[in-house]
Design an enzyme around this catalytic site. Structure first.
Site, PDB file in Angstrom:
ATOM      1  N   ARG A  97       0.820  -1.215   0.000  1.00 40.07           N
ATOM      2  CA  ARG A  97       0.000   0.000   0.000  1.00 40.07           C
ATOM      3  C   ARG A  97       0.851   1.262   0.000  1.00 40.07           C
ATOM      4  O   ARG A  97       0.521   2.236  -0.695  1.00 40.07           O
ATOM      5  CB  ARG A  97      -0.949  -0.008   1.196  1.00 40.07           C
ATOM      6  CG  ARG A  97      -1.855   1.224   1.323  1.00 40.07           C
ATOM      7  CD  ARG A  97      -2.499   1.661   0.027  1.00 40.07           C
ATOM      8  NE  ARG A  97      -3.182   0.587  -0.683  1.00 40.07           N
ATOM      9  CZ  ARG A  97      -3.572   0.649  -1.944  1.00 40.07           C
ATOM     10  NH1 ARG A  97      -3.300   1.734  -2.672  1.00 40.07           N
ATOM     11  NH2 ARG A  97      -4.181  -0.356  -2.512  1.00 40.07           N
ATOM     12  N   LYS A 132       2.393  24.501  -2.026  1.00 43.64           N
ATOM     13  CA  LYS A 132       1.029  23.976  -1.875  1.00 43.64           C
ATOM     14  C   LYS A 132       1.068  22.463  -2.044  1.00 43.64           C
ATOM     15  O   LYS A 132       0.633  21.897  -3.036  1.00 43.64           O
ATOM     16  CB  LYS A 132       0.096  24.638  -2.886  1.00 43.64           C
ATOM     17  CG  LYS A 132      -0.063  26.141  -2.653  1.00 43.64           C
ATOM     18  CD  LYS A 132      -0.961  26.789  -3.686  1.00 43.64           C
ATOM     19  CE  LYS A 132      -1.087  28.290  -3.433  1.00 43.64           C
ATOM     20  NZ  LYS A 132      -1.916  28.967  -4.445  1.00 43.64           N
ATOM     21  N   LYS A 164       5.820  38.139   0.184  1.00 46.75           N
ATOM     22  CA  LYS A 164       4.512  38.132  -0.459  1.00 46.75           C
ATOM     23  C   LYS A 164       3.682  39.305   0.050  1.00 46.75           C
ATOM     24  O   LYS A 164       4.142  40.133   0.852  1.00 46.75           O
ATOM     25  CB  LYS A 164       3.821  36.797  -0.234  1.00 46.75           C
ATOM     26  CG  LYS A 164       4.652  35.608  -0.749  1.00 46.75           C
ATOM     27  CD  LYS A 164       3.848  34.357  -0.923  1.00 46.75           C
ATOM     28  CE  LYS A 164       2.984  34.424  -2.164  1.00 46.75           C
ATOM     29  NZ  LYS A 164       2.257  33.157  -2.406  1.00 46.75           N
ATOM     30  N   GLU A 197       6.778  39.785  -4.280  1.00 45.91           N
ATOM     31  CA  GLU A 197       5.541  39.759  -5.055  1.00 45.91           C
ATOM     32  C   GLU A 197       5.075  41.176  -5.372  1.00 45.91           C
ATOM     33  O   GLU A 197       5.122  42.066  -4.522  1.00 45.91           O
ATOM     34  CB  GLU A 197       4.459  39.028  -4.267  1.00 45.91           C
ATOM     35  CG  GLU A 197       3.098  38.997  -4.935  1.00 45.91           C
ATOM     36  CD  GLU A 197       2.058  38.293  -4.099  1.00 45.91           C
ATOM     37  OE1 GLU A 197       0.957  38.853  -3.939  1.00 45.91           O
ATOM     38  OE2 GLU A 197       2.344  37.187  -3.591  1.00 45.91           O
ATOM     39  N   ASP A 219       1.957  38.417  -9.570  1.00 47.81           N
ATOM     40  CA  ASP A 219       0.873  37.567  -9.073  1.00 47.81           C
ATOM     41  C   ASP A 219      -0.481  38.017  -9.602  1.00 47.81           C
ATOM     42  O   ASP A 219      -0.887  39.172  -9.412  1.00 47.81           O
ATOM     43  CB  ASP A 219       0.868  37.575  -7.547  1.00 47.81           C
ATOM     44  CG  ASP A 219      -0.072  36.528  -6.978  1.00 47.81           C
ATOM     45  OD1 ASP A 219       0.041  35.363  -7.390  1.00 47.81           O
ATOM     46  OD2 ASP A 219      -0.917  36.882  -6.136  1.00 47.81           O
TER      47      ASP A 219
END
Length: 282
Positions: A97, A132, A164, A197, A219
């Site tokens: 698995r 992410k 950011k 950013e 962005d």
């Protein structure tokens, strides 16, 4: 990431699955039974995780014998056999698995990455992943992006300064954030790149007036604004496009001349590649 880090994750993952014993195999399979199994590809795509599978089998039982038929990064089709494994039946079932969980996800990411890389292969833009990712599975997801022909952005919060929008707002503005980042590097002695950013063309112009960074992240820019920003920046700094980029518009962004295109979807919106480990007899 080094082999020790990978092994630590795999040992923890095995412990999560096996606990104090694979009771089904212990109940049904005689001790010492020697068996064979093969990994069958069930769909077209790019295979990834062969090396990870080899390590999982070795950690479970280093007497297991693998015959690899297809290596990481190969294009595969339904009914291809990726590898054969022979040895203690209980050990094969114990590893099964985790091998499939890793390989199906990694192959799905590699497949999606490769599809997008092929779309922009005639342009200079490099396809990047993001942070992410699935908690505690990032090393394998980023490995899969590279297998698929993409490139890794920073691994975590520690290996690049990426200023950011929230950093800018919390710091009190672009100038404050850039100056503070440079002061931090000087004081700490760290040798890290700085990326910042920009949310619009006015912020691009402000960043250009300050400098002291390595890359500008554009962005959620429209295609026309990306093109304008790339022209403004020229060769002064690297450029990266991100936000709402899909397979339908990635070529349009690449045509604008950005150095990098980053997509969180590589590691959060892919479809796992269907694989199956099945027993067989000669």
């Amino acid at each position: 990431m080094n082999q020790l880090t990978i092994d630590e994750y795999l040992v923890q993952a095995l412990a999560e699955d096996v606990g104090n014993g694979d009771v089904t195999s212990l109940a049904c399979i005689p001790d010492g039974r020697i068996s064979k199994a093969k990994l069958i590809v069930k769909a077209n795509g790019v295979i990834a995780g062969i090396d990870v599978a080899k390590r999982i089998f070795a950690l479970v039982d280093d007497s297991l014998k693998l015959k690899i038929e297809i290596n990481d990064g190969a294009h595969v089709k339904a009914d291809d056999i990726a590898f054969y494994v022979e040895g203690n039946a209980q050990s094969i079932l114990k590893a099964e698995r985790l091998v499939l969980n890793c390989m199906q996800r990694m192959s799905g990411i590699a497949t999606k990455t490769n599809q997008l890389v092929q779309l922009i292969k005639d342009y200079k833009s490099k396809l990047l992943d993001t942070r992410k990712t699935t908690p505690n599975f990032r090393v394998f997801e980023k490995m899969a992006v590279k297998i698929g022909g993409g490139y890794n952005h920073r691994f975590g919060l520690f290996d690049m300064i990426l200023i950011k929008d929230n950093h800018v707002d919390f710091a009190g503005g672009i100038s404050n954030a850039i100056n503070a980042a440079n002061e931090f590097l000087n004081k700490s002695g760290k040798d890290l790149q700085i990326e910042i950013e920009a949310r619009n063309l006015d912020e691009v112009k402000e960043i250009l007036s300050i400098g002291k960074i390595n890359r500008i992240l554009l962005d959620n820019f429209s295609i026309p604004d990306i093109k304008t920003a790339v022209d403004l920046i020229g060769s002064k700094f690297e450029t990266e496009a991100s936000g709402n980029i899909t397979s339908q518009n990635i070529v349009d962004y690449a045509k604008c001349g950005v150095d990098f295109i980053s997509m969180g979807a590589l590691t959060h919106s892919y479809s796992s590649l269907d694989l199956s480990l099945k027993a067989y007899k000669d």
